[in-house]
Design an enzyme around this catalytic site. Structure first.
Site, PDB file in Angstrom:
ATOM      1  N   SER A  45      53.025  14.652 -51.620  1.00 48.40           N
ATOM      2  CA  SER A  45      52.437  13.565 -52.280  1.00 48.40           C
ATOM      3  C   SER A  45      51.760  12.544 -51.374  1.00 48.40           C
ATOM      4  O   SER A  45      50.695  11.899 -51.908  1.00 48.40           O
ATOM      5  CB  SER A  45      53.468  12.836 -53.133  1.00 48.40           C
ATOM      6  N   GLU A  46      52.399  12.389 -50.427  1.00 50.65           N
ATOM      7  CA  GLU A  46      51.681  11.429 -49.166  1.00 50.65           C
ATOM      8  C   GLU A  46      51.956  12.041 -47.776  1.00 50.65           C
ATOM      9  O   GLU A  46      52.836  12.513 -47.458  1.00 50.65           O
ATOM     10  CB  GLU A  46      52.447  10.025 -49.473  1.00 50.65           C
ATOM     11  N   THR A  47      50.832  11.657 -46.945  1.00 52.56           N
ATOM     12  CA  THR A  47      50.746  12.160 -45.541  1.00 52.56           C
ATOM     13  C   THR A  47      50.535  10.729 -44.976  1.00 52.56           C
ATOM     14  O   THR A  47      49.247  10.134 -45.257  1.00 52.56           O
ATOM     15  CB  THR A  47      49.723  13.035 -45.158  1.00 52.56           C
TER      16      THR A  47
END
Length: 287
Positions: A45-47
């Site tokens: 979902s996030e890096t």
């Protein structure tokens, strides 16, 4: 080029729970195109990408860093779990010597402080405003079907639509909710909404005493369901603090992975969001 990468599960003390984030501490900025490609490759979902602001600092000695977050499809303005994970990487693996780290972000300065267990983040509070449910009839239907809805609120700043289920609903109705991300995205094309947060009142008298529950759906930014969402709790914390008359809240995001967040709404228009992390992966990206 070799880039260190860590994957941590945030807002949990158990592996494979909470919300996974990839964290890359960088020696120098990369191109936006490369950030997008790396985030798409990690497919979480996030890096998060951490860079030094002062070239004389190291990840061990510095107290202020730049932080950016990317979903598999876009850069976002605020992310809780990847900020928590970023601080954990610097404290645990870079042995940062400072009690508090400051991240310069698109949402201003975000401070993260070590706690006895986990970390506490100093985030902006994002109060929502009450809406006429008829204005979002299609989105509500796509999100919760025929479940009874008590209130609908919108945070214009974060573009998160908050749908509160009626108190008559059982927690299982929220946990078993099946949301079609394509239908949800198609229900709202005006740009007013970038995520739908479905929430309901908890049972603080029953252990472990959660004040409220939630789930978060954000197909507009390439995330059909986000497992545990710090940024959503900048809205939820404001809403439930007002409704329950409490400054300190214990929240549970009841996705299939699940995660726990400790919240403290402050009088200065900020919110403390605390949680723990577990490291799942440590490696090197080779380009």
């Amino acid at each position: 080029m070799e880039i260190p990468v860590f994957t941590l599960d945030a807002f949990t003390n158990l592996p494979f729970k909470g919300n996974p984030a990839a964290v890359c501490p960088l020696q120098h900025e990369l191109s936006d195109d490369l950030y997008h490609k790396l985030a798409a490759e990690m497919n979480l979902s996030e890096t998060a990408f951490i860079t030094r602001i002062n070239p004389s600092d190291s990840f061990t000695t510095g107290s202020r860093f730049r932080l950016r977050w990317f979903t598999p499809t876009t850069e976002i303005n605020l992310c809780g779990h990847a900020t928590l994970a970023s601080a954990a990487v610097l404290f645990q693996y870079n042995k940062n010597v400072n009690p508090t780290l400051v991240f310069e972000t698109k949402s201003g300065d975000l401070c993260v402080t070590q706690k006895e267990e986990g970390y506490s983040m100093d985030f902006p509070l994002n109060p929502p405003t009450r809406q006429d449910p008829n204005d979002f009839r299609g989105t509500i239907k796509a999100a919760v079907g025929n479940l009874p809805v008590q209130e609908v609120y919108l945070c214009n700043n974060t573009k998160k639509l908050l749908i509160r289920l009626a108190d008559s609903c059982d927690t299982s109705m929220l946990t078993h909710l099946k949301v079609d991300g394509v239908a949800l995205q198609n229900s709202e094309r005006s740009g007013r909404v970038r995520a739908v947060v479905v929430t309901m009142k908890g049972s603080p008298d029953c252990q472990p005493g959660y004040d409220f529950y939630s789930r978060n759906f954000a197909p507009w930014v390439g995330i059909p369901e986000d497992p545990v969402t710090g940024s959503a709790h900048t809205v939820l914390g404001s809403y439930w603090s007002d409704k329950l008359g409490k400054k300190k809240l214990l929240a549970y995001q009841c996705s299939s992975r699940g995660g726990e967040l400790e919240l403290e709404v402050r009088d200065d228009g900020r919110i403390n969001i605390a949680g723990q992390t577990v490291t799942i992966l440590q490696g090197t990206i080779k380009l």
